[in-house]
Design an enzyme around this catalytic site. Sequence first.
Site, PDB file in Angstrom:
ATOM      1  N   ARG A  71      -8.069  -0.611  -1.830  1.00  0.00           N
ATOM      2  CA  ARG A  71      -8.746   0.436  -2.613  1.00  0.00           C
ATOM      3  C   ARG A  71     -10.373  -0.022  -2.540  1.00  0.00           C
ATOM      4  O   ARG A  71     -10.581  -1.395  -2.611  1.00  0.00           O
ATOM      5  CB  ARG A  71      -8.191   0.967  -3.754  1.00  0.00           C
ATOM      6  CG  ARG A  71      -6.895   1.563  -3.698  1.00  0.00           C
ATOM      7  CD  ARG A  71      -6.176   1.949  -4.794  1.00  0.00           C
ATOM      8  NE  ARG A  71      -7.206   2.711  -5.776  1.00  0.00           N
ATOM      9  CZ  ARG A  71      -6.737   2.546  -7.143  1.00  0.00           C
ATOM     10  NH1 ARG A  71      -5.840   2.097  -7.447  1.00  0.00           N
ATOM     11  NH2 ARG A  71      -7.679   3.325  -7.896  1.00  0.00           N
ATOM     12  N   ARG A  77       8.870 -15.089 -21.720  1.00  0.00           N
ATOM     13  CA  ARG A  77      10.176 -14.200 -21.541  1.00  0.00           C
ATOM     14  C   ARG A  77      11.291 -14.497 -22.492  1.00  0.00           C
ATOM     15  O   ARG A  77      11.186 -15.856 -23.007  1.00  0.00           O
ATOM     16  CB  ARG A  77      10.722 -14.282 -20.071  1.00  0.00           C
ATOM     17  CG  ARG A  77      11.215 -15.481 -19.752  1.00  0.00           C
ATOM     18  CD  ARG A  77      11.483 -15.721 -18.154  1.00  0.00           C
ATOM     19  NE  ARG A  77      12.037 -17.028 -18.031  1.00  0.00           N
ATOM     20  CZ  ARG A  77      12.130 -17.572 -16.606  1.00  0.00           C
ATOM     21  NH1 ARG A  77      11.303 -17.103 -15.994  1.00  0.00           N
ATOM     22  NH2 ARG A  77      12.551 -18.757 -16.682  1.00  0.00           N
ATOM     23  N   ALA A 117       8.365 -16.852 -13.350  1.00  0.00           N
ATOM     24  CA  ALA A 117       8.977 -15.520 -13.042  1.00  0.00           C
ATOM     25  C   ALA A 117       9.479 -14.686 -14.057  1.00  0.00           C
ATOM     26  O   ALA A 117       9.988 -15.119 -14.998  1.00  0.00           O
ATOM     27  CB  ALA A 117      10.187 -15.446 -12.113  1.00  0.00           C
ATOM     28  N   ASN A 155      -4.133  -3.742 -15.960  1.00  0.00           N
ATOM     29  CA  ASN A 155      -5.752  -3.632 -16.162  1.00  0.00           C
ATOM     30  C   ASN A 155      -6.451  -2.698 -17.151  1.00  0.00           C
ATOM     31  O   ASN A 155      -7.270  -2.697 -17.442  1.00  0.00           O
ATOM     32  CB  ASN A 155      -6.275  -3.592 -14.886  1.00  0.00           C
ATOM     33  CG  ASN A 155      -5.931  -2.072 -14.243  1.00  0.00           C
ATOM     34  OD1 ASN A 155      -4.636  -1.777 -14.603  1.00  0.00           O
ATOM     35  ND2 ASN A 155      -6.846  -1.791 -13.591  1.00  0.00           N
ATOM     36  N   TYR A 156      -5.132  -1.933 -17.597  1.00  0.00           N
ATOM     37  CA  TYR A 156      -5.705  -0.602 -18.247  1.00  0.00           C
ATOM     38  C   TYR A 156      -4.987  -0.367 -19.510  1.00  0.00           C
ATOM     39  O   TYR A 156      -3.909  -0.580 -19.366  1.00  0.00           O
ATOM     40  CB  TYR A 156      -5.450   0.298 -17.255  1.00  0.00           C
ATOM     41  CG  TYR A 156      -6.089   1.688 -17.556  1.00  0.00           C
ATOM     42  CD1 TYR A 156      -7.151   1.863 -18.130  1.00  0.00           C
ATOM     43  CD2 TYR A 156      -5.059   3.076 -17.508  1.00  0.00           C
ATOM     44  CE1 TYR A 156      -7.796   3.237 -18.449  1.00  0.00           C
ATOM     45  CE2 TYR A 156      -5.659   4.160 -17.881  1.00  0.00           C
ATOM     46  CZ  TYR A 156      -6.789   4.521 -18.308  1.00  0.00           C
ATOM     47  OH  TYR A 156      -7.361   5.611 -18.590  1.00  0.00           O
ATOM     48  N   GLY A 211     -27.261  33.224  25.120  1.00  0.00           N
ATOM     49  CA  GLY A 211     -28.544  33.713  25.821  1.00  0.00           C
ATOM     50  C   GLY A 211     -28.298  33.376  27.361  1.00  0.00           C
ATOM     51  O   GLY A 211     -28.084  32.209  27.712  1.00  0.00           O
ATOM     52  N   TYR A 252       0.617  -5.077  -7.679  1.00  0.00           N
ATOM     53  CA  TYR A 252      -0.623  -4.280  -7.819  1.00  0.00           C
ATOM     54  C   TYR A 252      -1.772  -5.224  -8.461  1.00  0.00           C
ATOM     55  O   TYR A 252      -1.590  -5.822  -9.574  1.00  0.00           O
ATOM     56  CB  TYR A 252      -0.532  -3.275  -8.770  1.00  0.00           C
ATOM     57  CG  TYR A 252      -1.786  -2.639  -9.448  1.00  0.00           C
ATOM     58  CD1 TYR A 252      -2.781  -1.875  -8.562  1.00  0.00           C
ATOM     59  CD2 TYR A 252      -2.326  -2.915 -10.666  1.00  0.00           C
ATOM     60  CE1 TYR A 252      -3.991  -1.431  -8.993  1.00  0.00           C
ATOM     61  CE2 TYR A 252      -3.630  -2.441 -11.145  1.00  0.00           C
ATOM     62  CZ  TYR A 252      -4.574  -1.546 -10.025  1.00  0.00           C
ATOM     63  OH  TYR A 252      -5.544  -1.331 -10.463  1.00  0.00           O
ATOM     64  N   ARG A 262     -20.383  32.567  11.068  1.00  0.00           N
ATOM     65  CA  ARG A 262     -19.377  32.660  11.780  1.00  0.00           C
ATOM     66  C   ARG A 262     -18.078  31.405  11.250  1.00  0.00           C
ATOM     67  O   ARG A 262     -17.062  31.404  11.730  1.00  0.00           O
ATOM     68  CB  ARG A 262     -19.421  32.569  13.306  1.00  0.00           C
ATOM     69  CG  ARG A 262     -20.220  34.107  13.832  1.00  0.00           C
ATOM     70  CD  ARG A 262     -21.010  33.804  15.136  1.00  0.00           C
ATOM     71  NE  ARG A 262     -22.255  33.296  14.850  1.00  0.00           N
ATOM     72  CZ  ARG A 262     -23.021  32.991  16.123  1.00  0.00           C
ATOM     73  NH1 ARG A 262     -22.746  33.359  17.097  1.00  0.00           N
ATOM     74  NH2 ARG A 262     -24.127  32.698  15.785  1.00  0.00           N
TER      75      ARG A 262
END
Length: 457
Positions: A333, A440, A423, A386-387, A140, A366, A16
């Site tokens: 996370r 930079r 910066a 990081n990737y 019942g 991040y 059900r």
Amino acid sequence: MLTRYAIILAAGKGTRMKSKLYKVLHPVCGKPMVQHVVDQISQLKIEKIVTVIGHGAEKVKEKIGEQTEYVLQAEQLGTGHAVMQAKDILSKASGTTLVVCGDTPLIKAETMEALFNHHEEKGASVTVLTAEADNPTGYGRIVRNDAGLVEKIVEHKDSTDEEKLISEINTGTYCFDNQALFQALNHVTNENAQGEYYLPDVIEILKNEGKVVTAFKTADFSETLGVNDRVALAEAEQIMKKRINEQHMRNGVTLVDPLSTYIGADVEIGSDTIIYPGTVLSGQTTIGSDCEIGPNSEIKDCKIGDATVIKHSVAHESQIGSHVNIGPFAHIRPLSHIHDKVKIGNFVEIKKADFGEGSKASHLSYIGDAEVGKDVNVGCGSITVNYDGKNKFLTKIEDGVFIGCNSNLIAPVQIGKGAYVAAGSTITEDVPGDALALARARQINKEDYVKNLDINK
Ligand code: UD1
Ligand code: CA
């Protein structure tokens, strides 16, 4: 006190529910129904708990784990047949056996204890836990004789029109004299509307044998609600939610709006913590005292210290210290460790990072796969890169580092203690402690350049 045993019926498919998930694994306030039953029974002094599994046997076993023993009901031929599967383990033992359905998640340990006690005081062969239902359809019915004594239980589908008017229902929870139970089960047949071996038929069998058959009526029907479909599941959720919320309020937690506050069954919260509306706390979450959580926050499997504030944010599988300030709109996370007195501000995402005491990432960052020391300032818009498309690399930021706004830290990379990153830098090499890293292009100003453009002449 006689030796006590328990059998949990959890082999049914739950047709059900119309679900791929086996019925007893459907969660109520984040915890599988059958787990609620196991956790309540586990609070009693029980010699042996046996769970009857069938549909989704492995999954059910995996969820409950070592808390009970298991028997397999390979074919689901009814609740009587299900109990029969525990015969090898229990039929020779003397004592009292509690039978509970895995789809009645709201039943409380104290009610089961009261049922045991009533059963033993009466010297009964069977005591059935009953309740008065406003709408007994599907349950019942308890058929009593003129003297008010229980005669038998008749299933809804087998009942006469007159029996359908009975509002006292079988909750599906019983205490049996253990040996009488297994002896009587031998006489149960499947000659009924559903062609099943009904456990409740044992009542009439024992009655006819002249044994003491009693009922114990609970005052609270809602505790015995049987969940057969999603409508009842939502009802159970409401009742459980109210029960959990009230428990926290009694323990000194302020829920500004209990109706819009969702707290999982295993969540722990310290006193003087305030939970604002729209907050969902789930899994193995522990929150300390004097915290402010919400509005509109989702926290799952987190351990949080004292006096921490989390607003409009999401945090999963992480450890968060005391006096931490998170949000609005932050995302913590899994596998992050946010130490004491940290600030994680607007639109900051932290993943698998250790973020040291007193450090700050106040805006738009991040920080993933990182070790951040103490008293670090991560400027607005700075990120750990990081990737590389295939692998993840670590960024290490030592104590007291200042990361200027909008910097990219290309991992693997390490920023030494006390260093400054200017910066707008894209840092690809380690920075020694106390150094200033500038990475930079130097700014060039071309005087009067705009004035001399063709379009402006
Ligand atoms: C059952 C009772 C009914 C009672 C109601 C209370 C029977 C025949 N009827 O009805 O009197 O009012 O519970 O909620 O007992 N199960 C097995 N193996 C089986 C069949 C069922 O393990 O072969 C398990 C199910 O997984 C479930 C429990 O037993 O957890 C009850 O079965 P279900 O089909 O839900 O019974 P109900 O129709 O609700
Ligand atoms: Ca049921």
